[in-house]
Design a protein around this motif. Structure first.
Motif, short mmCIF file in Angstrom:
data_model
loop_
_atom_site.label_atom_id
_atom_site.label_comp_id
_atom_site.label_asym_id
_atom_site.label_seq_id
_atom_site.Cartn_x
_atom_site.Cartn_y
_atom_site.Cartn_z
N LYS A 199 25.03 3.76 -43.13
CA LYS A 199 25.85 4.96 -43.06
C LYS A 199 25.99 5.32 -41.59
N TYR A 217 21.20 2.84 -45.52
CA TYR A 217 21.85 3.33 -46.73
C TYR A 217 20.94 4.27 -47.51
N ASN A 218 19.63 4.03 -47.46
CA ASN A 218 18.73 4.87 -48.24
C ASN A 218 18.17 6.04 -47.44
N ASN A 220 18.20 9.72 -45.42
CA ASN A 220 18.80 11.01 -45.66
C ASN A 220 19.66 11.42 -44.47
N ASN A 235 15.00 5.78 -38.97
CA ASN A 235 13.59 5.41 -38.96
C ASN A 235 13.40 3.92 -38.69
N TYR A 236 14.46 3.15 -38.79
CA TYR A 236 14.33 1.70 -38.68
C TYR A 236 14.82 1.23 -37.33
N GLN A 237 14.10 0.27 -36.77
CA GLN A 237 14.46 -0.22 -35.43
C GLN A 237 15.82 -0.90 -35.44
N VAL A 238 16.13 -1.60 -36.51
CA VAL A 238 17.41 -2.31 -36.53
C VAL A 238 18.58 -1.33 -36.44
N PHE A 239 18.46 -0.18 -37.12
CA PHE A 239 19.58 0.77 -37.04
C PHE A 239 19.59 1.55 -35.75
N PHE A 277 22.70 -8.24 -42.70
CA PHE A 277 21.47 -8.96 -43.04
C PHE A 277 21.73 -10.39 -43.47
N GLY A 291 11.89 -9.85 -34.79
CA GLY A 291 11.91 -9.03 -35.99
C GLY A 291 13.24 -8.36 -36.26
N LEU A 292 14.27 -8.60 -35.45
CA LEU A 292 15.56 -7.96 -35.67
C LEU A 292 16.61 -8.99 -36.05
N PRO A 293 17.49 -8.65 -36.99
CA PRO A 293 18.59 -9.56 -37.29
C PRO A 293 19.64 -9.47 -36.19
N PHE B 11 17.91 9.15 -54.05
CA PHE B 11 18.14 8.21 -55.13
C PHE B 11 17.20 7.04 -54.94
N ALA B 13 16.94 4.12 -54.09
CA ALA B 13 17.20 2.92 -53.32
C ALA B 13 15.94 2.57 -52.56
N TYR B 132 5.32 -4.74 -38.75
CA TYR B 132 5.90 -5.52 -37.65
C TYR B 132 7.38 -5.22 -37.61
N CYS B 133 7.82 -4.52 -36.56
CA CYS B 133 9.23 -4.11 -36.46
C CYS B 133 9.60 -3.38 -37.75
N ASP B 134 10.58 -3.83 -38.51
CA ASP B 134 10.90 -3.12 -39.75
C ASP B 134 10.26 -3.76 -40.98
N PHE B 135 9.34 -4.71 -40.78
CA PHE B 135 8.67 -5.37 -41.90
C PHE B 135 7.32 -4.74 -42.17
N LEU B 169 16.78 -13.75 -44.54
CA LEU B 169 16.05 -13.09 -43.47
C LEU B 169 14.56 -13.03 -43.79
#
Lengths: 311, 225
Positions: A199, A217-218, A220, A235-239, A277, A291-293, B11, B13, B132-135, B169
């Motif tokens: 988002k 996507y999940n 808030n 909260n995520y490094q990728v975003f 992804f 660790g990042l795509p 929700f 997810a 680890y990162c996002d994992f 991935l």
């Protein structure tokens, strides 16, 4: 300091009302003086009482008259305009400590400066486009005639026009849905949902993109009171990485004369994140790097690269 | 994404989680293999972030409820996951998964007439979580009673909510520290494309893992893991 009062106020009636207040005050103080002085010295007691009552009544009548006059004038004065030109930031003008925190005047200056800058940039780009460096200069000439001349100053576009452009872009891409809202004044805020991947919150200033924040996507996207949260990071490094790339993109796609083309190109670029992804990096062929795509999308070819792999 | 983060999901997810069993290395004990794995993770750059526990109890339908139609009793599994501390999961083997709150355990006591607990069936896995990162990687020792039976490895990828999207991935990440023991795609990923992943899918994977480990024990010492 800019005067927020507009023509809603009748200044003539205003000054008359102020003098009416003064008249009222003096007649009220005359009433109390009369009471304080008491009865004048007259021959008979009746005479004294009559004189006192007559004097007292005169004073009360004058108070009444002055009060009516004041009410009549206050109806003529009218209310000051509620529209601050800068909405909530106009309330900064109420700060009494002007010399220590001249926020409001600085804010106005910055606003006027950026408006002028935008105007000059538009003029300059118009002039420079006439002297095109490309050989196929005829293209620009032809399309310039076809483009509607009635393009107003692009900074002050009617909100309806912005709505139309956004809804047209919304219909262009089926997997991308755009919701427009205006919770803070006239600048539009878009919530773009890309499939089930991410988002994006886009804060705009008329038709120019100001800031973007990308979230999962999940995650808030609303604050506790239900308004769009435009400040907190993902909260995520990728975003967080994708947010940085999106900021780079909105600085890259610039065209002062045709802001709707800019918005369309930005949305096309954003749409390439549908396969965030699933797409491997075009350079190293792998999915993960630290660790990042692959989070970078090339601005021209929309290919996926890792941030460290891009040329 | 664990519920320990400040934002709560409205929700269901959920991030993608893959549960697999890591075979114990030849000549080493369960403990040593776990240590080997955790050391590999730490070399990769993961940080320890607390512990986790997943447990499972088996119930079978009581004989008295099986009618004259000769139905075979079904097995029901009641599971708990420390990532969802206020929930209780109840599932049948190929059937639906119910997500209830922890009072469900008390309800099971009341339903003694219909569901009877299988003897000595409680199986659980406990271990540490690594970020680890996002994992999020959870390496746990599977125990049944007092004995350690195997090792479970769970990998969670936070940002993605559709299972089919990020399998490649996840596979690449798994290969980086599991090496040759990388599992294949689980069944839950296969049937539904584009549907949002939920915690029930994770519990189904754990249930399959526990069943596999239970069956392994029933085979007398074969020496092949």
């Amino acid at each position: 300091m800019a005067d927020p009062l507009s023509v809603g106020v009748n200044l003539e009636a205003f000054s008359q009302a102020i003098s009416a207040i003064q008249a009222l005050r003096s007649s009220v103080s005359r009433v109390f003086d009369c009471l304080k002085d008491g009865m004048r010295n007259k021959e008979t007691l009746e005479g004294r009482e009559k004189a006192f009552i007559a004097h007292f009544q005169d004073n009360l009548h004058s108070v009444n008259r002055d009060l009516n006059e004041l009410e009549r004038l206050s109806n003529l004065v009218g209310k000051p305009s509620e529209n601050h030109p800068l909405h909530n930031s106009g309330l900064l003008s109420l700060d009494p400590v002007q010399d220590k925190t001249p926020l409001y005047s600085q804010l106005l200056q910055a606003y006027k400066w950026s408006n002028k800058l935008q105007y000059h940039a538009g003029l300059a780009s118009g002039l420079l486009n006439q002297q095109s460096l490309k050989r196929s200069a005829n293209q620009m000439g032809v399309s310039a005639k076809r483009r509607p001349k009635a393009q107003p100053t692009t900074l002050v576009l009617p909100p309806q026009y912005v709505d139309d452009v956004i809804s047209r872009i919304d219909r262009m891409f089926p997997e991308m849905s755009i919701q427009l809202s205006r919770p803070n004044g006239t600048s539009a805020m878009l919530l773009v949902t890309l499939g089930k991947v991410l988002k994006v919150i886009v804060v705009m200033r008329s038709l120019f993109i100001d800031r973007t924040i990308v979230k999962g996507y999940n995650e808030n996207v609303y604050t506790e009171d239900g308004k769009l949260d435009i400040w907190s990071k993902s909260n995520y490094q990728v975003f967080q990485k994708v947010t940085d790339h999106a900021t780079t993109a909105l600085l890259h796609y610039q065209l002062p004369q045709m802001p709707d083309v800019v918005v369309r190109s930005f949305m096309t670029w954003l749409r390439s994140y549908m396969k965030l992804f699933q797409a491997p990096c075009q350079r190293c062929g792998r999915f993960l790097q630290d660790g990042l795509p692959p989070t970078w999308r090339d601005f021209r070819t929309l290919e996926a690269f890792h941030d460290t792999c891009r040329q | 994404m664990s519920n320990s983060r400040p934002t709560t999901n409205i929700f269901a997810a959920q991030p993608i989680q893959r549960v697999s069993q890591m075979p114990v290395a030849e000549g080493k004990s369960v403990q040593q293999t776990v240590e080997l794995l955790t050391r590999k993770l730490e070399v990769l750059g993961a940080e320890k972030q607390g512990t986790f526990c997943v447990d499972c109890e088996t119930y079978h339908t009581a004989a008295s409820t099986l009618g004259s139609q000769g139905q075979t009793g079904k097995l029901m599994y009641v599971m708990h996951n420390s990532e969802y501390p206020l929930s209780c999961f109840a599932l049948f083997e190929n059937g639906p998964c119910l997500i209830a709150d922890t009072n469900f355990d008390v309800l099971m006591v009341k339903l003694k007439g219909f569901f009877q607990s299988a003897k000595a069936s409680k199986i659980e896995t406990r271990g540490t979580r690594y970020q680890y990162c996002d994992f999020l990687v959870k390496v746990g020792t599977v125990t049944m009673g007092p004995s350690a039976r195997g090792i479970s490895v769970e990998v969670e990828y936070g940002p993605c909510v559709v299972a089919s999207d990020c399998w490649s991935l996840l596979l690449e990440f798994l290969q980086s520290f599991l090496g040759s023991h990388t599992p294949g795609a689980p069944a839950v990923f296969g049937n539904r494309h584009d549907t949002v992943y939920g915690p029930a899918d994770t519990m189904v994977q754990y249930m399959e893992l526990f069943n596999k480990i239970r069956k392994q024990q029933q085979v007398p010492v074969a020496g092949i893991r």
